[in-house]
Enzyme design. Structure first.
Site, PDB file in Angstrom:
ATOM      1  N   GLU A   1     -24.794 -27.066  67.178  1.00  0.00           N
ATOM      2  CA  GLU A   1     -24.018 -25.821  67.205  1.00  0.00           C
ATOM      3  C   GLU A   1     -24.628 -24.811  68.166  1.00  0.00           C
ATOM      4  O   GLU A   1     -23.908 -24.125  68.894  1.00  0.00           O
ATOM      5  CB  GLU A   1     -23.932 -25.201  65.799  1.00  0.00           C
TER       6      GLU A   1
ATOM      7  N   ARG B   1     -22.366 -23.634  71.278  1.00  0.00           N
ATOM      8  CA  ARG B   1     -21.895 -22.233  71.229  1.00  0.00           C
ATOM      9  C   ARG B   1     -22.776 -21.302  72.053  1.00  0.00           C
ATOM     10  O   ARG B   1     -22.266 -20.485  72.815  1.00  0.00           O
ATOM     11  CB  ARG B   1     -21.872 -21.734  69.777  1.00  0.00           C
TER      12      ARG B   1
ATOM     13  N   ASP C   1     -16.248 -37.032  66.980  1.00  0.00           N
ATOM     14  CA  ASP C   1     -15.350 -36.488  68.011  1.00  0.00           C
ATOM     15  C   ASP C   1     -15.931 -36.197  69.396  1.00  0.00           C
ATOM     16  O   ASP C   1     -15.611 -36.871  70.388  1.00  0.00           O
ATOM     17  CB  ASP C   1     -14.619 -35.241  67.482  1.00  0.00           C
TER      18      ASP C   1
ATOM     19  N   GLU D   1      -8.203 -27.133  67.782  1.00  0.00           N
ATOM     20  CA  GLU D   1      -7.976 -28.450  68.398  1.00  0.00           C
ATOM     21  C   GLU D   1      -6.529 -28.733  68.774  1.00  0.00           C
ATOM     22  O   GLU D   1      -6.255 -29.351  69.816  1.00  0.00           O
ATOM     23  CB  GLU D   1      -8.498 -29.568  67.477  1.00  0.00           C
TER      24      GLU D   1
ATOM     25  N   THR E   1     -17.278 -28.599  74.574  1.00  0.00           N
ATOM     26  CA  THR E   1     -16.496 -28.803  73.347  1.00  0.00           C
ATOM     27  C   THR E   1     -16.218 -27.510  72.596  1.00  0.00           C
ATOM     28  O   THR E   1     -15.438 -27.487  71.650  1.00  0.00           O
ATOM     29  CB  THR E   1     -17.194 -29.837  72.429  1.00  0.00           C
TER      30      THR E   1
HETATM   31  C1  DMJ Z   1     -15.853 -26.142  67.366  1.00  0.00           C
HETATM   32  O1  DMJ Z   1     -17.082 -25.555  67.091  1.00  0.00           O
HETATM   33  C2  DMJ Z   1     -16.027 -27.214  68.377  1.00  0.00           C
HETATM   34  O2  DMJ Z   1     -14.790 -27.479  68.926  1.00  0.00           O
HETATM   35  C3  DMJ Z   1     -16.610 -28.467  67.834  1.00  0.00           C
HETATM   36  O3  DMJ Z   1     -16.619 -29.520  68.749  1.00  0.00           O
HETATM   37  C4  DMJ Z   1     -15.941 -28.933  66.575  1.00  0.00           C
HETATM   38  N1  DMJ Z   1     -15.047 -28.000  66.021  1.00  0.00           N
HETATM   39  C5  DMJ Z   1     -15.246 -26.612  66.069  1.00  0.00           C
HETATM   40  C6  DMJ Z   1     -13.956 -25.875  65.831  1.00  0.00           C
HETATM   41  O4  DMJ Z   1     -13.087 -26.469  64.986  1.00  0.00           O
END
Ligand code: DMJ
Length: 643
Positions: A268, A272, A401, A535, A621
């Site tokens: 995370e 982020r 994912d 998503e 992501t």
């Molecule tokens: C986000 O923090 C990112 O997209 C991550 O890859 C998985 N999902 C959350 C949001 O749903």
């Protein structure tokens, strides 16, 4: 024992008296009786004196000891050049004078100590006269000084590197007034989310929009790291909210501190914080973001100290101690976590010239390449001590994912030179299509989950990102199956739209089933929530960019209206607990990814394609755009893309 020498007060020595015959040789014959008598008297007086001196003068060894002792005590307070003379005087005047001087010295010392104490007391009294605020301000000033000093040390400029092609940063204004209006509405929603976070949650990781206070979860550890600020920066920038961007920059510059005793999620924090800081750096050119990203990355590196080099899920930023989630199968690390570092880490090596980051992620890749995969599928769990898979559970949603996403994006980010990553992606999605992709009775394409040899006919909201991924990877696919993958992306987008459309609120549930007559609908109560996730909208946007089919903008607008209607509260935006209920309850969390991703993808959906064109930018992501790198001339040794 020797006869002590007699010393005058001045310290000058008298010539010694010799009593032997040889002292007066030329007088011996001429000495008269009276003279002899006088001499005898002098001699006896001298002997008496010597006798007295023997008993009454102090022992010289004691003098020496006292001398040292006194000096020891006096050194800080007394001028010892004066002390020499005083001691000389003391020695000639005997023990009484000795004690007197001693007392004087002691007195002098006591007075000095008393004076010092009084002075300290006065100072303390002065302090106490100050108000609590004044004292706090003084302490704060001292603290700031220390922090500034530390900052100076940490903020050494990094070696300059040629910046990649940064095009399409300030573009995208649509000509169509209807589209412009929709885009402005999305910008207004961003401002509502930001302003409320600014007012009620500033510096906290996230906002509780109903309680109107800060919020956090264990992924960010126990300290206030301003996750929403870092995550939101690039969205603010591309929306032209430059005052808000500057506020965020200032907070980061002054407050974002990674030396905290806090255990954070490596994944995370990478997607982020490092992703957010790097994107903010590339968009704005402000060095502070690059410096902070590199400082933070340094704090994550100890997580890789495992027997296999597969990182722990969590690391303590201060101690560097790592561990895995208690719930993960057999102490495993998670595929989607250790497999979602590549983009950011390659950029870190590029910007610093330090291969350490690049080597860490390439090591993970090499290790995965060597492992057997059941049915060609990657299980979600891998033990970082043994290097063995944990439970055989494969999903394109949670836990798996973004590992697949980053294989594709590693290739795109290398200007399609990293063919090793592309091959791994192609192999992986072939196995996924074969074992996990199915069509429901009603004709909806879905991606299920593989659990110990059995397919669970359930799809998560998280899995919906895969529609966009298939479309993004269509160009360059094996056996020229571009059309096939674009079609697969469109089918997933359609299924996910159905999952929204079949609810009361027109917002998608967390997970939905394709079983026992149920199609794209959540069955269990604890899967009916919507927490502002991006998503589905992400997939609409990619599909829009590749097809320009207006239905994607239409679906995106439906979602925008539903969010504004059901998730907006006066203190920001909140998730809802049941998308099938006409009177939903709020979860009271404004997730940082709502600002980073959901609103950004919506804004891009209603912008022209020249805003952050996909030939030049690859989104991590968490929707943070990073530029494509043309690294052929640099020396990131070992990377097949750059050899
Ligand atoms: C986000 O923090 C990112 O997209 C991550 O890859 C998985 N999902 C959350 C949001 O749903």
């Amino acid at each position: 024992m020797t006869t002590p020498a007699l010393l005058p007060l001045s310290g000058r020595r008298l010539p010694p008296l010799s009593l032997g015959a040889s002292a007066f040789p030329h007088h011996r014959a001429t000495l008269r009786l009276s003279e002899k008598f006088i001499l005898l008297l002098i001699l006896s007086a001298f002997i008496t004196l010597c006798f007295g001196a023997f008993f009454f003068l102090p022992d010289s060894s004691k003098h020496k000891r006292f001398d040292l002792g006194l000096e020891d005590v006096l050194i800080p307070h007394v001028d010892t050049s004066k002390g020499d003379r005083d001691l000389g005087g003391f020695l000639i005047h005997g023990q009484g004078r000795d004690q007197h001087r001693h007392r004087e010295e002691e007195e002098r010392l006591r007075n000095k100590i008393r004076a010092d104490h009084e002075k300290a007391l006065e100072e303390a009294k002065e302090k106490l006269k100050k108000s609590r605020d004044e004292i706090q301000a003084e302490i704060q000033t001292e603290k700031n000084k220390v922090v500034q000093e530390l900052k100076k040390k940490d903020s050494k400029p990094l070696p300059p590197v040629p910046l990649p092609n940064l095009i399409g940063i300030n573009s995208g204004e649509p000509a169509d007034p209807d589209i412009r209006e929709k885009r402005n509405k999305i910008k207004e929603m961003m401002k509502h989310a930001w302003d409320n976070y600014r007012q009620y949650g500033w510096g906290h990781n996230e906002l509780k929009p109903i309680a109107r206070k800060g919020h956090s979860t264990n992924i960010f550890g126990n300290s206030q790291m301003g996750a929403t600020i870092v995550d939101a920066l690039d969205t603010l920038y591309i929306m032209g909210l430059h005052d808000e961007f500057r506020e965020g920059q200032e907070w980061i510059d002054k407050n974002l501190d990674f030396g905290v005793n806090s255990e954070v999620s490596v994944f995370e924090v990478n997607i982020r914080f490092i992703g957010g800081l790097l994107a903010a750096y590339y968009l704005s050119g402000q060095e502070v973001f690059k410096i902070k990203a590199v400082q933070l990355a340094g704090k994550l590196l100890p997580a890789f100290n495992t027997p296999t080099g597969i990182p722990w899920a969590m690391v303590n930023l201060k101690s560097g101690v790592g561990r895995n989630w208690g719930w993960a199968s057999a102490g495993s690390s998670i595929l989607a976590e250790f497999g979602t570092l590549h983009m950011e880490f390659v950029h870190l090596s590029y910007l610093t010239g330090d291969p350490v980051y690049y080597n860490k992620v390439m090591h993970i890749r090499k290790l995965l390449q060597k492992m057997d995969r059941p049915n060609g599928l990657y299980p979600n769990y891998l033990n970082p001590r043994t290097g063995r898979w944990g439970q055989h559970h494969t999903s394109v949603g949670g836990l798996g994912d973004s590992f697949y996403e980053y294989l594709l994006k590693a290739w795109l980010m290398s200007d399609k030179m990293d063919t090793e990553a592309r091959k791994m992606y192609d192999d992986a999605i072939e196995a996924i299509e074969k074992h996990l992709v199915r069509k429901s009775n009603g004709g909806l394409t879905f991606i299920g989950e593989w659990k110990n040899g059995h397919l669970e006919r359930k799809m998560g909201h998280l899995t919906c990102f895969a529609g966009g991924m298939f479309a993004l990877g269509a160009d360059g696919s094996r056996d020229d199956k571009a059309g096939h993958y674009l079609q697969l992306g469109a089918e997933i987008a359609h299924t996910c739209h159905e999952s929204y459309d079949r609810t009361t609120l027109k917002l998608g549930p967390e997970a939905f089933k394709f079983d026992g007559g149920v199609e794209a609908v959540a069955v269990r109560q604890n899967e009916k929530y919507y927490i502002l996730r991006p998503e589905v909208i992400e997939t609409y946007w990619y599909m829009w960019r590749f097809t320009h089919d207006p239905k994607y903008r239409q679906w995106g607008w439906e979602a925008t209206q539903a969010i504004d209607k059901y998730c907006r509260v006066s203190g920001g935006f909140s998730g809802v607990k049941d998308v099938y209920s006409s009177s939903p309850t709020y979860d009271d969390v404004q997730q940082s990814f709502f600002l980073a991703e959901t609103l950004k993808y919506l804004y891009l959906l209603f912008s022209n394609d020249d805003l952050l064109p996909l030939d030049n930018w690859v989104f991590n992501t968490e929707a943070h755009p990073l530029p494509v790198l043309h690294l052929a001339n640099t020396t990131l040794s070992g990377n097949p893309a750059y050899r």
